[in-house]
Design an enzyme around this catalytic site. Structure first.
Site, PDB file in Angstrom:
ATOM      1  CD  GLN A 124      12.634  18.519  39.261  1.00  0.00           C
ATOM      2  OE1 GLN A 124      11.059  19.250  38.512  1.00  0.00           O
ATOM      3  NE2 GLN A 124      12.953  19.744  40.416  1.00  0.00           N
ATOM      4  CE  LYS A 153       8.175  21.130  39.775  1.00  0.00           C
ATOM      5  NZ  LYS A 153       9.805  21.195  39.094  1.00  0.00           N
ATOM      6  CG  ASP A 211      10.507  23.238  33.201  1.00  0.00           C
ATOM      7  OD1 ASP A 211      10.061  23.845  34.402  1.00  0.00           O
ATOM      8  OD2 ASP A 211      10.447  22.775  33.491  1.00  0.00           O
TER       9      ASP A 211
HETATM   10  N1  GUN Z   1      14.599  22.361  39.422  1.00  0.00           N
HETATM   11  C1  GUN Z   1      14.389  23.554  40.437  1.00  0.00           C
HETATM   12  N2  GUN Z   1      13.407  24.307  40.001  1.00  0.00           N
HETATM   13  C2  GUN Z   1      13.284  23.587  38.886  1.00  0.00           C
HETATM   14  C3  GUN Z   1      12.079  23.909  37.708  1.00  0.00           C
HETATM   15  O1  GUN Z   1      10.963  25.066  37.641  1.00  0.00           O
HETATM   16  N3  GUN Z   1      12.280  23.146  36.147  1.00  0.00           N
HETATM   17  C4  GUN Z   1      12.508  22.105  36.848  1.00  0.00           C
HETATM   18  N4  GUN Z   1      11.814  21.663  35.292  1.00  0.00           N
HETATM   19  N5  GUN Z   1      13.382  22.217  37.160  1.00  0.00           N
HETATM   20  C5  GUN Z   1      13.502  22.702  38.412  1.00  0.00           C
END
Ligand code: GUN
Length: 291
Positions: free
Chosen positions: A100, A56, A123
């Site tokens: 995350q 990311k 998110d």
């Molecule tokens: N863990 C797995 N997918 C995601 C996501 O889309 N956002 C976040 N913050 N954590 C994740």
């Protein structure tokens, strides 16, 4: 159908989207504006999370989004994490905040999600944003994987109106928000989960089958209707292989269109995050430029 199956190429579409994002950001920079900025919070060292966060951040840097990493130790407690989030909420030049998931077991996810300012919640997990999604209200953020899937289906002109969409997996990150988004698109939506009596009964009826369980090769050829569109959200590491939820090689001959793993939904999720961060920045700039 063999040989004519459409591969829903999330990697290629992502490259187009990211190029457009990059150009838009360059135009802001040329006008003397600051870079968009995403704060990424990682607690502990869960190996897949470390990889996702790295990907990311790399994607952010490639399009001109500044990414700040807050890598906290596993034994961080809730109040320490909430303190950091409060700081990031208050920073004018932080447009987006991503914590995350999964978090360590001793930190309740709900408290953390509630603490993030909905305006910075790229998110889309805050109840205000989830509520906007359900209520079809503008001004929120749509969670990244559902948004990425929607963009991918739209790009390939896969019509959802009146279609039977079956989602396997009712998780908070994908299945639930995706079901709301597919309803927006006028699909008839079924969501299967761990307590569903007979998953195959549903999947066999699906015009569009979307699997988000993380169970490698759960979806076999005999569970898919001829001519269905198959979207695979799963990413599982098995030995040194990355496997999706769908037995791709067997299912691809039956499907009208199918996403590969890797190179399907994964890159679209990251592109959706970049789009949400850019949107947060645009809204933030609008605010900054008001007298
Ligand atoms: N863990 C797995 N997918 C995601 C996501 O889309 N956002 C976040 N913050 N954590 C994740």
């Amino acid at each position: 159908m063999e040989g004519s199956t459409i591969i829903l190429d999330g990697k290629a579409l992502s490259e187009n989207i990211r190029q457009k994002i990059k150009e838009e950001i360059q135009s802001y920079i040329a006008k003397g504006l600051r870079q968009p900025c995403l704060a990424v919070v990682l607690v502990g060292d869960d190996p897949p999370s470390v990889v996702y966060v790295r990907n990311k951040r790399k994607a952010c840097e490639n399009v001109g989004i500044k990414s700040l990493l807050y890598h906290l130790p596993y034994n961080t407690n809730l109040s320490e994490l909430l303190e950091l989030i409060a700081e990031l909420n208050a920073k004018e030049d932080v447009d987006g905040i991503l914590v995350q998931l999964p978090l360590p077991k001793h930190i309740p996810m709900e408290d953390v999600i509630l603490a993030i300012s909905p305006k910075k919640d790229v998110d889309g997990f805050h109840p205000e944003n989830m509520g906007r999604l359900l209520g079809r209200l503008e001004g929120g953020f749509i969670p990244c994987t559902p948004l990425g899937i929607d963009l991918l289906l739209k790009h390939y002109q896969i019509d959802l109106k009146g279609k039977d969409v079956v989602i396997v997996g009712a998780g908070f990150i994908v299945g639930r928000p995706l079901s709301a988004l597919m309803l927006w698109r006028d699909a008839t939506v079924s969501v299967c989960h761990i307590h569903t009596k007979d998953i195959k009964k549903y999947t066999l009826e699906a015009d569009i089958l979307i699997s988000a369980t993380g169970v490698p090769h759960l979806i076999k050829e005999d569970m898919v209707k001829e001519g269905a569109v198959v979207v695979d959200v799963g990413i599982s590491k098995v030995g040194d292989k990355i496997l999706g939820d769908v037995d791709f090689e067997a299912v691809k001959n039956k499907a009208y269109a199918i996403t590969p793993v890797p190179g399907g939904v994964g890159p679209m999720t990251v592109s959706a995050l970049l789009l949400n961060t850019l949107q947060a920045y645009r809204r933030n700039l609008g605010k900054e430029h008001q007298p």
